[in-house]
Design a protein around this motif. Sequence first.
Motif, short mmCIF file in Angstrom:
data_model
loop_
_atom_site.label_atom_id
_atom_site.label_comp_id
_atom_site.label_asym_id
_atom_site.label_seq_id
_atom_site.Cartn_x
_atom_site.Cartn_y
_atom_site.Cartn_z
N GLY A 123 61.46 30.10 -25.51
CA GLY A 123 60.21 29.57 -24.94
C GLY A 123 58.97 30.11 -25.63
N PHE A 124 59.06 31.34 -26.15
CA PHE A 124 57.94 31.92 -26.89
C PHE A 124 57.85 31.35 -28.32
N GLY A 125 58.88 30.61 -28.72
CA GLY A 125 58.89 30.06 -30.08
C GLY A 125 59.53 31.01 -31.09
N CYS A 126 60.43 31.87 -30.61
CA CYS A 126 61.11 32.81 -31.51
C CYS A 126 62.34 32.16 -32.14
N ASN A 127 62.75 32.66 -33.30
CA ASN A 127 64.04 32.31 -33.88
C ASN A 127 65.07 33.26 -33.28
N LEU A 128 66.28 32.77 -33.08
CA LEU A 128 67.29 33.59 -32.41
C LEU A 128 68.49 33.87 -33.32
N LEU A 129 68.80 35.16 -33.47
CA LEU A 129 70.06 35.56 -34.09
C LEU A 129 70.91 36.17 -32.98
N ALA A 130 72.22 36.00 -33.06
CA ALA A 130 73.07 36.51 -31.99
C ALA A 130 74.32 37.16 -32.57
N TYR A 131 74.78 38.18 -31.82
CA TYR A 131 76.07 38.79 -32.17
C TYR A 131 76.84 39.02 -30.88
N ASP A 132 78.09 38.60 -30.89
CA ASP A 132 78.97 38.80 -29.73
C ASP A 132 80.39 38.62 -30.23
N VAL A 133 81.34 39.17 -29.49
CA VAL A 133 82.73 38.94 -29.88
C VAL A 133 83.17 37.52 -29.49
N TYR A 134 82.45 36.91 -28.53
CA TYR A 134 82.67 35.50 -28.19
C TYR A 134 81.36 34.75 -28.37
N GLN A 135 81.42 33.53 -28.86
CA GLN A 135 80.20 32.75 -29.02
C GLN A 135 79.94 31.95 -27.75
N ASN A 136 78.69 31.97 -27.31
CA ASN A 136 78.30 31.26 -26.09
C ASN A 136 77.66 29.93 -26.50
N PRO A 137 78.28 28.79 -26.13
CA PRO A 137 77.75 27.49 -26.56
C PRO A 137 76.30 27.26 -26.12
N GLU A 138 75.91 27.90 -24.98
CA GLU A 138 74.52 27.74 -24.50
C GLU A 138 73.52 28.30 -25.53
N LEU A 139 73.93 29.39 -26.18
CA LEU A 139 73.06 29.98 -27.21
C LEU A 139 72.96 29.05 -28.41
N GLU A 140 74.13 28.50 -28.79
CA GLU A 140 74.15 27.61 -29.95
C GLU A 140 73.29 26.38 -29.66
N ALA A 141 73.33 25.92 -28.39
CA ALA A 141 72.51 24.75 -28.01
C ALA A 141 71.01 25.06 -28.14
N LEU A 142 70.66 26.36 -27.99
CA LEU A 142 69.25 26.76 -28.14
C LEU A 142 68.85 26.91 -29.61
N GLY A 143 69.85 26.78 -30.49
CA GLY A 143 69.56 26.92 -31.92
C GLY A 143 69.81 28.33 -32.44
N ALA A 144 70.42 29.19 -31.60
CA ALA A 144 70.70 30.55 -32.07
C ALA A 144 71.78 30.51 -33.14
N LYS A 145 71.67 31.45 -34.08
CA LYS A 145 72.67 31.51 -35.13
C LYS A 145 73.50 32.79 -34.92
N TYR A 146 74.82 32.61 -34.75
CA TYR A 146 75.70 33.78 -34.63
C TYR A 146 75.93 34.37 -36.01
N VAL A 147 75.69 35.67 -36.13
CA VAL A 147 75.86 36.36 -37.42
C VAL A 147 76.54 37.69 -37.18
N GLU A 148 76.99 38.31 -38.24
CA GLU A 148 77.52 39.68 -38.14
C GLU A 148 76.34 40.64 -37.96
N LEU A 149 76.65 41.84 -37.47
CA LEU A 149 75.57 42.82 -37.28
C LEU A 149 74.88 43.14 -38.60
N SER A 150 75.65 43.11 -39.70
CA SER A 150 75.07 43.42 -41.01
C SER A 150 74.00 42.41 -41.40
#
Length: 338
Positions: free
Chosen positions: A165-192
């Motif tokens: 909502g603030f207009g941020c880009n989202l990176l995400a890390y988790d052992v499981y991917q949450n489709p809700e995050l992907e729907a928001l445009g978040a990109k799942y990446v490794e911690l590195s």
Amino acid sequence: MKVAVFSTKAYDRQFLEAANSRNEHDLVFFEPRLNRDTAILAAGFPAVCVFVHDQADATTLEILASRGTRLLALRCAGFNNVDLKAAAELGITVVRVPAYSPYAVAEHAVGLILSLNRKIHRAYNRVREGNFSLDGLLGFDLHGCTVGIIGTGKIGQILAQIMKGFGCNLLAYDVYQNPELEALGAKYVELSELFPNSDIISLHCPLMPETHHLINDKAVEQMKSGVMLINTSRGALIDATAVTKGLKSGKIGSLGMDVYEQEADLFFEDLSSAIIQDDVFERLIMFPNVLVTGHQAFFTENAISKIAETTIANITDVEQSRTCVNEIRAEPTKVLVG
Ligand code: NAD
């Protein structure tokens, strides 16, 4: 059921009594934390109700069981402070409150982000002293910056929605991917990839052997210079010595923490007249760009009501021999705190 409620604060009493308005249970409130020295207070109580810093180790549970306790009701989600195996052997049923308000914690994380970014904690003090200088209060637009979210379950997901909502880009890390995050445009990446590319990093994963000191020297080294680090999850996700070094070198631009590895010796008590002996903690709170709150992220009316209502319902389920969906058993699990 007669319930001995340990670690009682005024708000626990208020909300538990409201949830128990039909007097289903006889609640007796004790201020001390439960441990092997105080367990005797619960003699003759079939149920004992505890919170995050109470210690239900094997010895304590043995004392409780020998004096008639058959139910341990946690008013929290985490159960690292309970020896579940010992409880099972002693015939003590353990129930908890697995979820109460993910909004409370995510919104508190946002509060820390906004305060640290715009230095609201410093501005508050300055204005009260008649100092209206803006020097040192420079912030940055959240719009367009990148937020790295580690742990994208219930709380991480809400934080992602708010930061989107603030207009941020989202990176995400988790052992499981949450489709809700992907729907928001978040990109799942490794911690590195998350560490060097995030302007703000917020921790929302549980404490487990794999995540203990997830933020250590090596992780700090990989982060963007000036990164903002937020921890509203569990203290031991962060190696406090490593972040102190990072703050001294300027690698970490700001730190917001609601939890601290050694918090059991400090939080939830008024120590304003005491000399705090924890030098690591004292050093951390001296930084102008560090904001610490004392494990209050969960502390909203909504969350406390839900905790109280679920706790009373759990006790009723067990008393009436109904299946309690919130019962926890000593199944092999690596989660230390959840
Ligand atoms: P949740 O179970 O819904 O989400 C946790 C997420 O972490 C899950 O998606 C899980 O897959 C992920 N995860 C597990 N192992 C991981 C790993 N090794 N690396 C990265 N991610 C991993 O839990 P939640 O309700 O979102 O709560 C998150 C945490 O918040 C809790 O574990 C608890 O420690 C903390 N919490 C703090 C407060 C507070 O007052 N400060 C209150 C409640 C919860």
